[in-house]
Design a protein around this motif. Structure first.
Motif, PDB file in Angstrom:
ATOM      1  N   GLY A  10      65.843  35.854 101.658  1.00 22.00           N
ATOM      2  CA  GLY A  10      65.028  36.039 102.848  1.00 22.00           C
ATOM      3  C   GLY A  10      65.687  35.442 104.088  1.00 22.00           C
ATOM      4  N   ALA A  11      66.263  34.252 103.948  1.00 22.09           N
ATOM      5  CA  ALA A  11      66.946  33.618 105.076  1.00 22.09           C
ATOM      6  C   ALA A  11      68.158  34.439 105.506  1.00 22.09           C
ATOM      7  CB  ALA A  11      67.366  32.195 104.708  1.00 22.09           C
ATOM      8  N   LEU A  14      66.883  37.574 107.284  1.00 26.01           N
ATOM      9  CA  LEU A  14      66.382  37.229 108.610  1.00 26.01           C
ATOM     10  C   LEU A  14      67.533  37.024 109.586  1.00 26.01           C
ATOM     11  CD1 LEU A  14      63.974  36.425 110.430  1.00 26.01           C
ATOM     12  CD2 LEU A  14      64.402  34.076 109.699  1.00 26.01           C
ATOM     13  N   THR A  15      68.550  36.283 109.173  1.00 21.80           N
ATOM     14  CA  THR A  15      69.703  36.039 110.039  1.00 21.80           C
ATOM     15  C   THR A  15      70.432  37.337 110.352  1.00 21.80           C
ATOM     16  OG1 THR A  15      69.951  33.849 109.052  1.00 21.80           O
ATOM     17  CG2 THR A  15      71.830  34.713 110.273  1.00 21.80           C
ATOM     18  N   ILE A  18      68.320  39.373 112.869  1.00 21.19           N
ATOM     19  CA  ILE A  18      68.399  38.838 114.232  1.00 21.19           C
ATOM     20  C   ILE A  18      69.752  39.162 114.846  1.00 21.19           C
ATOM     21  CG2 ILE A  18      68.484  36.689 115.562  1.00 21.19           C
ATOM     22  CD1 ILE A  18      66.349  35.610 113.678  1.00 21.19           C
TER      23      ILE A  18
END
Length: 68
Positions: A10-11, A14-15, A18
């Motif tokens: 998930g991280a 997300l990165t 973005i």
């Protein structure tokens, strides 16, 4: 174990999301009013500097630990 893999995935997603958003928002195609209205979410120059500092501190710490 699945929870931790999901958190890491998930991280990363997300990165990546973005980064893609910021790349399209600051595209050279955008000009005029659209270029000034679209600002990046992350200041990638500062993020790169902080990341390099973290890597250098980790490497110095490793050298200190391994020399004992």
């Amino acid at each position: 174990m699945r929870m931790f893999v999901g958190m890491i995935l998930g991280a990363l997603l997300l990165t990546a999301g973005i980064y893609v958003y910021d790349s399209s928002a600051t595209s050279t195609v955008a000009n005029g009013q659209a270029a000034s209205a679209n600002r990046t979410i992350v200041n990638w120059d500062v993020a790169a500097t902080e990341w390099n500092g973290l890597k250098n501190r980790a490497q110095d710490g490793w050298v200190k630990l391994s020399s004992k």
